[in-house]
Each structure stands twice: as C-alpha cells, then as structure tokens.
Design an enzyme around this catalytic site. Structure first.
Site, PDB file in Angstrom:
ATOM      1  N   ASP A 223       0.857  -1.189   0.000  1.00 23.87           N
ATOM      2  CA  ASP A 223       0.000   0.000   0.000  1.00 23.87           C
ATOM      3  C   ASP A 223       0.891   1.237   0.000  1.00 23.87           C
ATOM      4  OD1 ASP A 223      -3.066   0.780   0.633  1.00 23.87           O
ATOM      5  OD2 ASP A 223      -1.704   2.216   1.572  1.00 23.87           O
ATOM      6  N   HIS A 236      -5.497  14.498 -10.311  1.00 22.58           N
ATOM      7  CA  HIS A 236      -5.531  13.071 -10.595  1.00 22.58           C
ATOM      8  C   HIS A 236      -4.650  12.675 -11.778  1.00 22.58           C
ATOM      9  CE1 HIS A 236      -8.479  12.181  -7.600  1.00 22.58           C
ATOM     10  NE2 HIS A 236      -9.351  13.047  -8.098  1.00 22.58           N
ATOM     11  N   ASP A 240      -2.087   9.697 -11.544  1.00 21.35           N
ATOM     12  CA  ASP A 240      -1.998   8.550 -12.452  1.00 21.35           C
ATOM     13  C   ASP A 240      -0.559   8.324 -12.904  1.00 21.35           C
ATOM     14  OD1 ASP A 240      -4.677   8.115 -12.240  1.00 21.35           O
ATOM     15  OD2 ASP A 240      -5.210   9.005 -14.174  1.00 21.35           O
ATOM     16  N   ASP A 266      -4.176   2.626  -4.946  1.00 27.27           N
ATOM     17  CA  ASP A 266      -2.736   2.623  -4.669  1.00 27.27           C
ATOM     18  C   ASP A 266      -2.297   1.306  -4.026  1.00 27.27           C
ATOM     19  OD1 ASP A 266      -4.018   2.911  -2.304  1.00 27.27           O
ATOM     20  OD2 ASP A 266      -2.943   4.697  -1.625  1.00 27.27           O
TER      21      ASP A 266
END
Length: 375
Positions: A223, A236, A240, A266
């Site tokens: 994570d 965003h 990405d 993620d």
C-alpha cells in the site's frame, strides 16, 4: 512454439477423425456388397478381397497413428490418400454402372484431405482422382461408351472440393479473426489499463493456480503511504503518472518468475517464489525504491510503502486466510509508522481484529484515494 504445438495437435485430431470416417465408409459398403452379390457373382471374390484388405489397412493405419502420432507424418498421409483412391477406383471400375454411386467417395477423399491437412493434399488428391477416372475411361468399355458421365465425375471432383475449400478458408479466416479478438478482450480484461501490469482478476487466477499446484510462495500486499495527498495537491492526472511510476519501480524490483499486479487505487501485490531471506531483501528494496522522489523536479518526496507478507503453505493453505494474514501484517506496518514491511506472526491471533479495526477506524487518510485508472 505454442501455436505450432496446437496446430500439430489439431492435425493429429483431424487424422483420427478421418480414420473414424473411413470406418463409417467401410460399414456403409458392407450391405452394398451383399446386395451386389446377386448382380455380379463372378466379381464378388475380387470385391470381397479388396474390401477385406482395405479394412485391414484402415485398422492398421488407425492403430499406427494412435501408437506413433508423430512418426512418418507425410508418407502415411500420402499412402492413405493413394489407398483410399485406389480402393474407390477399383469398385467403380468393377461394378460398371453401379459403380457410379461410389463416385461421391472421390469428392469425400479430396475434400477430407484438403480441409484436414491443407491445400497441397487437396490438389494431390484431386490430381490422383482425375487420373483414376481417366484410367477407368480408357480401360473399361462400359465407361468409355459413356464419356459424358466421365466428364461429369471429373468436373464434380474438381469444382465441388474447390468451392468447399474456398468457403472453408473464408470461414477459417473469420474464425481466426474472432479468436484474435477474443484473446485481445481476454488479455485486456486481465491487464490494468493505467499501468499495463496484471489486475486483480489476473492476481486471483494466478493465486488459485499457485495454490492448486502447491507452489511455495510469499504474498506481499503493498500500500502506498501518502498517495491521497498527491491527488489533492497535484490533481488526478499527476496521480496517475505517479501510479505508473510506482508500477515500473515494482516491476524493476521483482525477480524473474515473480508475479506483480495492481489490485486497484494505490494497492499492489507481489507473489514471490524466493525463500524468506530473498523475500525480506525484496521488501526492503521495494520500500527503498518507492520512497524515492517522484515528478520531473522530484517535488513529490513524501511517499513510502507499507508491506505485509504471508507465506504459503507455511502460514496457511487457505486462500482467504493467506490474503487476510498479508493484510493484517500490512496494517501492523501502518500502526508502527509506515514505510516498512512485516511478516505475519501467528502470535497476533488474539489481536488481529483489534489491529485491523483500529486501522480502519483511524481511516489512514494519507493513503486512501480514488481508484485511478481501472483496477
């Protein structure tokens, strides 16, 4: 190589099917020979002998290809074509006008060989059939007096198989295009569209395969710490790009034979076949690589990785529990300040629920994000 192996296997199956069709031909001829016995008593000895020899050959050919599927591929196919046509020609030649009903076998032989083994065998069969019909016309007075029937037999032996070949080729091309499209769709369904690595579906299938084959491996749940801040601060699109870079760094970290996938957002997963020392070294390398700065100007320098590890079959042989143990170990890393790894310990059994509940209750707002791209 895989395509060639499949093609050879298909050719073998087609050869077996042709043997079955030949047995059907033999069974269909049997009552005809009994019927013709009253019309051609003087010829039945030769007809029965030919029929018995053909049956013996058909059985021998079947058992040979069963026993030696890869031996003498081309010679045995050529020999089969020659014997099929020779037997059919003998029946047509001997039975005069009743022999015409056997003409359909010429078409069957040509089409069968062409569709099963390719155009070269089709044209070879066609050439032999035309030659056999011409020989019947020259040697048998009955057929010599009926040239129009001979012309009809030659024409149908050429036109019908060619028409069928063209039709089947078009169908085969369409089937190949459809198969390619299906493979593409299947591949896309198993690949994460953002990062280009396998997705959750691929992971579930690979995990199932490993466990069914009882392949020992380590499961690493990864994570990304602090990723939500990237989306909040940079948008965003930048988020990405960071996820793509994370996937690339993970791919550079794992060994050949390891499996990497993105579960969504993620969250990533690695399946490693290495021993415990190798897995620990891998986890350390991943933590180091993912904590390095991101962005053109290295402005994103606060990301890290929390990694939870469980082992199959050491920790458990149950798929659900294996994933849960890796999840719990990852939560433990989060509770200890993130940026590190932990292997699941069975000594946590008494506080597993408390540990995971506490983590979820805190929300870990620094790591949760929208699932950028497709999971």
């Amino acid at each position: 190589m895989e395509d060639l192996r499949v093609e050879e296997e298909n050719r073998y199956i087609e050869e077996i099917r042709q043997s079955y069709a030949r047995f059907g031909y033999i069974i269909a001829i049997s009552p005809l020979l009994i019927y013709f016995d009253s019309f051609f008593p003087s010829k039945m000895g030769r007809l029965n002998t030919t029929f018995i020899l053909f049956t013996i050959y058909a059985l021998s050919h079947y058992f040979f290809i069963r026993r030696y599927p890869q031996r003498a591929l081309i010679p045995r196919k050529i020999l089969t074509i020659v014997i099929d046509i020779a037997a059919t020609t003998f029946f047509i030649y001997t039975l005069d006008r009743y022999g015409f009903i056997f003409h359909v076998l010429y078409v069957w032989i040509i089409m069968g060989n062409g569709l099963r083994f390719g155009p070269y065998y089709l044209f070879f069969s066609m050439l032999l059939c035309v030659g056999a019909i011409l020989a019947i016309y020259i040697l048998n007075p009955f057929w010599k007096a009926r040239a129009y029937i001979v012309v009809y037999m030659i024409a149908t032996s050429i036109v019908v198989p060619l028409f069928a070949l063209i039709l089947m080729r078009r169908l085969r091309e369409k089937n190949m295009e459809l198969a390619k499209l299906l493979r593409l769709v299947e591949r896309q369904s198993r690949i994460d569209s953002l990062t280009g690595i396998p997705n959750r579906l691929s992971f579930e299938l690979e995990l199932e395969r490993y466990m069914k084959r009882r392949i020992p491996f380590a499961l690493l749940f990864i994570d990304i710490d602090g990723f939500k801040a990237v989306n909040d601060n940079f948008g965003h699109d930048i988020g990405d790009e960071v996820l793509k870079e994370v996937a690339q760094r993970l791919d550079d970290s794992i060994e050949k034979g390891d499996f990497l996938a993105r579960l969504g957002g993620d969250e990533f997963v690695v399946m490693s076949r290495g021993g415990e020392k190798i897995v620990r070294k891998l986890a350390e390398d991943i933590c180091r690589r993912l904590s390095e700065p991101y962005g053109e100007n290295a402005e994103i320098d606060y990301l890290s990785a929390s990694i939870g590890i469980s082992y199959f079959p050491k920790d458990t042989e149950d798929e659900f529990m294996l994933k849960r143990y890796a999840d719990i170990a990852m939560y433990a890393v989060k509770q200890d300040g993130r940026n590190g790894y932990k292997e699941y310990c069975h000594c946590w059994k008494g506080r597993e629920r408390k540990l995971s509940d506490k983590y979820r209750r805190n929300g870990d707002s620094n790591t949760k994000s929208r699932p950028s791209g497709s999971g």
